[in-house]
Design a protein around this motif. Structure first.
Motif, mmCIF file in Angstrom:
data_model
loop_
_atom_site.group_PDB
_atom_site.id
_atom_site.type_symbol
_atom_site.label_atom_id
_atom_site.label_comp_id
_atom_site.label_asym_id
_atom_site.label_seq_id
_atom_site.Cartn_x
_atom_site.Cartn_y
_atom_site.Cartn_z
ATOM 1 N N SER A 559 0.824 -1.210 0.000
ATOM 2 C CA SER A 559 0.000 0.000 0.000
ATOM 3 C C SER A 559 0.860 1.262 0.000
ATOM 4 O O SER A 559 0.540 2.249 -0.657
ATOM 5 C CB SER A 559 -0.941 0.007 1.209
ATOM 6 N N THR A 560 1.973 1.231 0.751
ATOM 7 C CA THR A 560 2.878 2.386 0.783
ATOM 8 C C THR A 560 4.045 2.224 -0.179
ATOM 9 O O THR A 560 4.775 3.171 -0.432
ATOM 10 C CB THR A 560 3.451 2.580 2.199
ATOM 11 N N ARG A 561 4.226 0.996 -0.676
ATOM 12 C CA ARG A 561 5.336 0.648 -1.575
ATOM 13 C C ARG A 561 6.689 0.866 -0.911
ATOM 14 O O ARG A 561 7.663 1.264 -1.547
ATOM 15 C CB ARG A 561 5.243 1.432 -2.887
ATOM 16 N N ARG A 562 6.728 0.582 0.384
ATOM 17 C CA ARG A 562 7.974 0.756 1.141
ATOM 18 C C ARG A 562 8.477 -0.575 1.700
ATOM 19 O O ARG A 562 7.689 -1.466 2.020
ATOM 20 C CB ARG A 562 7.772 1.735 2.296
ATOM 21 N N LEU A 563 9.798 -0.641 1.853
ATOM 22 C CA LEU A 563 10.463 -1.787 2.458
ATOM 23 C C LEU A 563 10.756 -1.516 3.920
ATOM 24 O O LEU A 563 10.951 -0.372 4.332
ATOM 25 C CB LEU A 563 11.788 -2.074 1.747
ATOM 26 N N GLN A 564 10.812 -2.582 4.705
ATOM 27 C CA GLN A 564 11.448 -2.543 6.012
ATOM 28 C C GLN A 564 12.843 -3.151 5.859
ATOM 29 O O GLN A 564 13.095 -3.933 4.944
ATOM 30 C CB GLN A 564 10.644 -3.342 7.038
ATOM 31 N N HIS A 565 13.742 -2.804 6.761
ATOM 32 C CA HIS A 565 15.154 -3.159 6.580
ATOM 33 C C HIS A 565 15.460 -4.626 6.830
ATOM 34 O O HIS A 565 16.231 -5.237 6.083
ATOM 35 C CB HIS A 565 16.024 -2.289 7.495
ATOM 36 N N SER A 566 14.861 -5.209 7.869
ATOM 37 C CA SER A 566 15.265 -6.568 8.244
ATOM 38 C C SER A 566 14.119 -7.293 8.923
ATOM 39 O O SER A 566 13.109 -6.690 9.318
ATOM 40 C CB SER A 566 16.496 -6.536 9.156
ATOM 41 N N PHE A 567 14.315 -8.597 9.095
ATOM 42 C CA PHE A 567 13.278 -9.453 9.670
ATOM 43 C C PHE A 567 13.916 -10.467 10.608
ATOM 44 O O PHE A 567 14.891 -11.118 10.273
ATOM 45 C CB PHE A 567 12.545 -10.198 8.545
ATOM 46 N N ARG A 568 13.352 -10.575 11.789
ATOM 47 C CA ARG A 568 13.638 -11.679 12.701
ATOM 48 C C ARG A 568 12.485 -11.752 13.693
ATOM 49 O O ARG A 568 12.292 -10.840 14.476
ATOM 50 C CB ARG A 568 14.966 -11.522 13.437
ATOM 51 N N ASN A 569 11.710 -12.806 13.617
ATOM 52 C CA ASN A 569 10.484 -12.902 14.414
ATOM 53 C C ASN A 569 9.540 -11.741 14.110
ATOM 54 O O ASN A 569 8.814 -11.267 14.977
ATOM 55 C CB ASN A 569 10.808 -12.934 15.917
ATOM 56 N N GLY A 570 9.587 -11.273 12.901
ATOM 57 C CA GLY A 570 8.780 -10.136 12.478
ATOM 58 C C GLY A 570 9.672 -9.047 11.914
ATOM 59 O O GLY A 570 10.893 -9.049 12.109
ATOM 60 N N PRO A 571 9.081 -8.090 11.195
ATOM 61 C CA PRO A 571 9.873 -6.998 10.621
ATOM 62 C C PRO A 571 10.474 -6.120 11.706
ATOM 63 O O PRO A 571 9.880 -5.924 12.775
ATOM 64 C CB PRO A 571 8.844 -6.212 9.801
ATOM 65 N N SER A 572 11.673 -5.603 11.443
ATOM 66 C CA SER A 572 12.289 -4.667 12.378
ATOM 67 C C SER A 572 11.566 -3.325 12.321
ATOM 68 O O SER A 572 10.804 -3.046 11.397
ATOM 69 C CB SER A 572 13.763 -4.463 12.023
ATOM 70 N N ARG A 573 11.864 -2.496 13.319
ATOM 71 C CA ARG A 573 11.275 -1.155 13.330
ATOM 72 C C ARG A 573 11.978 -0.239 12.315
ATOM 73 O O ARG A 573 11.427 0.784 11.927
ATOM 74 C CB ARG A 573 11.379 -0.544 14.728
ATOM 75 N N ALA A 574 13.180 -0.609 11.918
ATOM 76 C CA ALA A 574 13.945 0.242 11.010
ATOM 77 C C ALA A 574 13.351 0.209 9.605
ATOM 78 O O ALA A 574 12.976 -0.853 9.106
ATOM 79 C CB ALA A 574 15.406 -0.223 10.974
ATOM 80 N N PRO A 575 13.272 1.361 8.967
ATOM 81 C CA PRO A 575 12.758 1.389 7.594
ATOM 82 C C PRO A 575 13.798 0.845 6.626
ATOM 83 O O PRO A 575 14.965 0.640 6.986
ATOM 84 C CB PRO A 575 12.531 2.889 7.361
ATOM 85 N N GLY A 576 13.404 0.629 5.398
ATOM 86 C CA GLY A 576 14.369 0.275 4.377
ATOM 87 C C GLY A 576 15.286 1.457 4.111
ATOM 88 O O GLY A 576 14.850 2.613 4.063
ATOM 89 N N PHE A 577 16.585 1.170 3.956
ATOM 90 C CA PHE A 577 17.564 2.207 3.662
ATOM 91 C C PHE A 577 17.933 2.144 2.178
ATOM 92 O O PHE A 577 17.489 1.254 1.448
ATOM 93 C CB PHE A 577 18.792 2.037 4.557
ATOM 94 N N LEU A 578 18.763 3.079 1.739
ATOM 95 C CA LEU A 578 19.130 3.126 0.321
ATOM 96 C C LEU A 578 19.673 1.793 -0.163
ATOM 97 O O LEU A 578 19.285 1.304 -1.233
ATOM 98 C CB LEU A 578 20.157 4.242 0.082
ATOM 99 N N ASP A 579 20.587 1.186 0.604
ATOM 100 C CA ASP A 579 21.175 -0.082 0.171
ATOM 101 C C ASP A 579 20.114 -1.163 0.001
ATOM 102 O O ASP A 579 20.240 -2.024 -0.883
ATOM 103 C CB ASP A 579 22.228 -0.548 1.176
ATOM 104 N N ASP A 580 19.094 -1.152 0.844
ATOM 105 C CA ASP A 580 18.033 -2.153 0.716
ATOM 106 C C ASP A 580 17.340 -2.031 -0.634
ATOM 107 O O ASP A 580 17.118 -3.024 -1.332
ATOM 108 C CB ASP A 580 17.025 -2.011 1.858
ATOM 109 N N TYR A 581 16.982 -0.814 -0.988
ATOM 110 C CA TYR A 581 16.304 -0.601 -2.278
ATOM 111 C C TYR A 581 17.256 -0.895 -3.439
ATOM 112 O O TYR A 581 16.907 -1.638 -4.365
ATOM 113 C CB TYR A 581 15.780 0.836 -2.373
#
Length: 806
Positions: A559-581
């Motif tokens: 819906s927002t077309r955004r990534l989260q940075h990492s996952f362990r037992n669920g998505p992290s609170r950190a947003p996706g960073f440039l390197d992720d995209y």
């Protein structure tokens, strides 16, 4: 980069000018930072590294017990009253009016374990930290944005950095002083951590205003130094002509002709260096400069062979360790990182494509088979890392570096029986231990009596000496490795960091997708020897697609077309960073080009739009490393350094060039203009320090090359004929090639009608009674279509020389 002598800021810095020990889990190598080595002082801590394996009840539990990060959980039972990075900790520091102690590391960092055992499990030190500071623990892999701010500060002030990163902050989060690893007590004329804590406390209480002013000045200077802006949105003619050549010459001047690699110990497998040399070699070959190309290829091949034969390569289990402490690639720092595996696999794949030598293909298999066996979860997610440290035996209370990987001569003899002597000679195994090839290998006898497997003689000469055929000899070695693998499997395993990082998965997705086609060109009679399993290349494509699917389902909000940075037992609170995209888009482009499914290309285009919205500096050019939405992150940086991981800007530039050759019209023009504006931002860096940005040098040349070719393959993707034609396309290394695979169905035709009508018309006009038809287009001219692999191979070989438009 930052002046330590800025008005009162210099006085503040001088008050706290401590030198941390010259060790730590190294920064990726850069010629702009000092390379760092294991020193005499502090080496005793090696034997203490690692967390306790005891199952005894915990005396202490802190807030980190509620976190998901493996690194934070490792510190959840320290007596230190740790906070995770966040407003609760910041508010506590403001209310108490005390400095923050910020400790940054990651779960497989050897020296992070050392400092934990020596200092953070120490009740006296914990008391000092709890009474005088608010202590925050950060996983650098979970919050690379926070790490980048304070690592940049420490590196700028002190000329180098690494992990654990130890920084003292004001409650405003401005830095006061910092370092890396500190031993607990004063030693060898250097301050211990206790002394540092006392001095920071004293200075904070007596000279707080000066300290805080120094921190403010530091951040202001860093912000100014890092706010790169393009003077023009065009790159200069000089830049297009010289950056690639200059970087190549600088690398060649640092080449080690004896052991391979660029630079001296410690040696990192910095894949971007090989990428540049391969890129230039291909360009030279196309332009008829075979002698120069062969000189480059000799450096590349010798380096990759030395790496593969060295101890940095896990001969028993596959994959590569982080780096070699010596110049001969023998004794490694034993952690295994996902970002290394994907990139190293790619350079072996490309070298196989350039040379046709199956040795390089076998090493690519070796890496990818290791990942498939040990680093992939049930849903296809690819894990982050394996630790350097492990227990020597199951009842051991502490861990040691390399314990899982090293061997005694007696263990080898007892395991291998009649072939023990053959194996010992091949891998330089000695009763006294073999870590003696360099003064850098084991200066403090950490591995006395231990052996790190290394091949010092080639297989043909050894097979001849033992009176064996090559195949028989290789088969014996494989059987021996399998026996050692089975024995090793019963040892306590290194800690697995099962965090899933989007950017690193992107790098691995790329290597698996590319291998699925490139390795089809191996001779049918090619044999595999353990730990290489060998498989249907389609299995590699399945791995890549499952990993991409995991990210899309778990770490992407449609819906927002955004990534989260990492996952362990669920998505992290950190947003996706440039390197992720950037890294994920690169992986998706490879997944499309090598696999042919437009859903991945469609997602890559969608992600590029989001990346531009979140990170692009539309006025100044280039991409920031963070979305800039977190006020606790004091710096937005336009990262350019291609180190152990390439920079997000370098990868983005290449992504934009690739996308511009796939789509048409205004969108294509916009991609190229964005890429050129991005590269213009870093023109000074590309001119003055090209060796720091090898992948970006490739991007400059790629952008200014007028002869990028498109290969459009139309037909029945499920047919053997289509696969054979695709295999022919990918049989040769060509960084100036875009491959578009189209099935004759309404969904794919509609996709191309929306994105590149010319290609859609080409597909619709292709004869429908042929399983596969290839169109090769270059310089706005398309050759007559061909329908056989031989005709396609001949056509691809007739493309014009690669010349820069400048």
């Amino acid at each position: 980069m930052i002046s330590a002598a800025a008005s009162s800021g210099s006085a503040a810095c001088s008050l706290l000018r401590f030198r941390s020990f010259s060790l730590g889990c190294f920064l990726s190598p850069s010629r702009s930072f000092h390379r760092r080595r294991r020193p005499v002082d502090g080496i005793r801590a090696l034997t203490m590294a690692g967390s306790s394996t005891s199952a005894a009840p915990h005396r202490h539990t802190n807030r980190l017990a509620s976190e998901h990060s493996p690194y934070l959980l490792q510190h959840a039972h320290n007596p230190v009253d740790w906070y995770p990075w966040g407003e609760e900790a910041f508010e506590k520091a403001r209310k108490r009016n005390v400095p923050i102690f910020l400790s940054i590391g990651y779960s497989t960092c050897h020296w992070c374990h050392v400092m934990e055992v020596e200092s953070f499990e120490n009740e006296e030190i914990a008391k000092m930290l709890n009474e005088w500071f608010v202590s925050i623990k950060v996983d650098r892999e979970e919050r690379p944005d926070v790490d980048k701010v304070y690592m940049t500060y420490v590196s700028s002030l002190y000329g180098g950095g690494g992990w654990p990163l130890s920084v003292f902050l004001a409650p405003s989060l401005k830095p006061l002083m910092g370092g890396t690893y500190f031993p607990p007590d004063d030693n060898y004329g250097r301050p211990g951590f206790k002394t540092v804590l006392r001095k920071v406390k004293e200075t904070w209480e007596t000279k707080r205003e000066m300290l805080e002013k120094g921190g403010t000045i530091a951040i202001e200077q860093l912000s100014e130094a890092l706010s790169a802006t393009a003077i023009s949105n065009k790159i200069s003619e000089e830049l297009a002509q010289v950056s690639l050549k200059r970087c190549s010459r600088q690398l060649a001047s640092s080449y080690d002709p004896e052991y391979g690699g660029f630079g001296s110990a410690p040696k990192f497998p910095r894949p971007v260096e090989i990428c540049l040399m391969l890129y230039e070699s291909k360009k030279m070959m196309v332009n008829g400069r075979e002698k120069d190309a062969n000189r480059n290829m000799e450096m590349i091949c010798h380096t990759l062979q030395c790496m593969a034969r060295g101890g940095i390569h896990d001969h028993v289990g596959g994959g590569f360790h982080r780096y070699s402490v010596d110049e001969c690639w023998h004794v490694p720092h034993f952690e295994k990182m996902l970002y290394d595996q994907g990139q190293i696999a790619n350079v072996y794949l490309d070298t196989f494509s350039m040379t046709g030598d199956t040795f390089y293909a076998s090493i690519a298999h070796d890496i990818l088979d290791y990942l498939r066996r040990d680093m992939i979860g049930d849903a296809g997610e690819i894990y982050s890392a394996e630790d350097a440290d492990s227990a020597e035996y199951h009842a051991a209370s502490r861990k040691k570096e390399g314990a899982f990987y090293v061997w005694t001569s007696q263990e080898v003899e007892e395991t291998l029986g009649e072939y023990a002597n053959l194996f010992k000679e091949h891998y330089y195994i000695k009763s006294s231990g073999n870590c003696d090839l360099s003064t850098m290998s084991d200066p403090h006898n950490e591995f006395k009596g231990k052996n790190v497997l290394i091949e010092r003689k080639n297989v043909p000469s050894m097979a001849s000496k033992w009176g064996k055929s090559m195949d028989e000899y290789c088969h014996i070695l494989a059987e021996c490795r399998k026996k050692l693998f089975d024995v090793r499997s019963k040892r306590p395993r290194p800690h697995l960091d099962d965090k899933v990082i989007v950017s690193w998965n992107g790098l691995a997705i790329s290597s698996f997708a590319r291998a699925s086609m490139i390795l089809r060109t191996e001779p049918k009679e090619a044999k595999f020897y353990f730990p290489v399993i060998g498989c249907d290349p389609n299995e590699y494509l399945e791995v890549a697609e499952k990993a991409a699917s995991f990210i899309k389902s778990k770490l992407y909000d449609s819906s927002t077309r955004r990534l989260q940075h990492s996952f362990r037992n669920g998505p992290s609170r950190a947003p996706g960073f440039l390197d992720d995209y950037a890294f994920l888009i690169s992986g998706l482009l490879d997944l499309y080009e090598y696999g042919g499914r437009t859903n991945w290309l469609s997602w890559a285009i969608e992600l590029q739009t989001t990346q531009d919205e979140l990170f692009l500096d539309r006025e100044g050019g280039g991409y920031y490393n963070t979305p800039g939405e977190d006020p606790s992150v004091l710096l937005r940086i336009k990262e350019d350094h291609d180190g152990a991981e390439p920079s997000g800007n370098s990868v983005s530039a290449i992504n934009l060039i690739r996308l511009s050759s796939m789509v048409a019209g205004a969108r294509s023009d916009n991609y190229r203009q964005t890429a050129e504006h991005l590269l213009a931002v870093f023109e000074k860096r590309l001119k003055d320090q090209s060796i720091a940005v090898p992948l970006m040098c490739c991007a400059v040349d790629m952008l200014t090359t007028s002869s990028r070719k498109q290969v459009v393959l139309v037909g029945d993707k499920a047919s053997a004929e289509f696969t054979d034609m695709a295999t022919t396309i990918f049989a040769s290394y060509d960084p100036h090639r875009t491959v578009i695979q189209i099935a004759r169905n309404n969904v794919e035709i509609e996709f191309w009608e929306n994105n590149n009508p010319i290609i859609a018309e080409m597909a619709k006009g292709t004869a429908k009674d042929t399983p596969a038809v290839a169109h090769v287009c270059q310089d706005f001219v398309c050759r007559p279509p061909v329908t056989s692999p031989d005709a396609l191979k001949d056509l691809l070989g007739k493309t014009p020389a690669v010349a820069s438009s400048a």
